[in-house]
Write a protein that holds these residues in place. Sequence first.
Motif: not given
Length: 294
Positions: A216, A218, A238-239, A266, A270
Amino acid sequence: MAVTTPVRAVLDAGSKLGEGVVWDAARQIVWFVDIKQHRLWHFDPANGSNAMAVAPGQIGWALPAEGGLLLCGLQDGLYTFDPTSQRFDKLMDVPGEPAGNRLNDACTDPWGRVWFGSMDDSEQQASGRFYVFDRGNIRAAGPGGITITNGPAVSPSGDRIYFTDTTAQKIMVADLSRDGVGEARPFADTGALFPDAYPDGPVVDAEDHVWTGLYLGSHVARFSPDGELVDQIEMPARDITKMGFGGPDLRTAYVTTATKNMEEADMQQYPLAGSLFAFDAPVAGFAAAAVKLG
């Protein structure tokens, strides 16, 4: 400080939960897993070739072992994988592990032992803990009572080992030797630095600095041996789950990512999420020992 460096997607793996990226020096390839899709990937940076094997369950990690095999951590225990025959063979259970747990992340130390963690697959119960596999024997070693374990990661000389408690947003460190492991103590409070992100898979570089993926968040972040944040690199996902050093000079950073908690919006933000990424690292990693199976 934030470091600006070009980051490239080297393999569109479509991972739900990419993890466990590791360099295979003998084969000069990268191995990594997609836990939720039961996939064991390899990627050859020399020519871009890649292939995927389907594991018989959720696979948390795969480490190069003696005899040309890999040792793998699956939900129901340890397996060997033969890259030639593409066979997974059950080696042993992890004693005392609850049925709802699975294995999540691992590393070797200079003596060929494997340090690994377990966790509640539903990510709700603090039923996870750390273990060591030592030539066919498994014993609990390191912190317990953790919901999501990550790491461990061992220093180049084998004198330190790092354990991550992801949900508590903290990284711990303990003294390590051939004879055993000491009591874990605080190393870095990532929650104070990245309140909306969670520390994921760690790795240590040749200068004894610790890198961690930020789920969470990045970014990957680099900490000094004293636990001070010294660098962070922005990633096009992001993850961020795990980083490892590879290439002939161990100066290429490979990074796995996840999409399992991402919504459509999301993914639009991304679009490369779930890929295996790479960037030129400012420092080299170090050659990890192969697993000693017996």
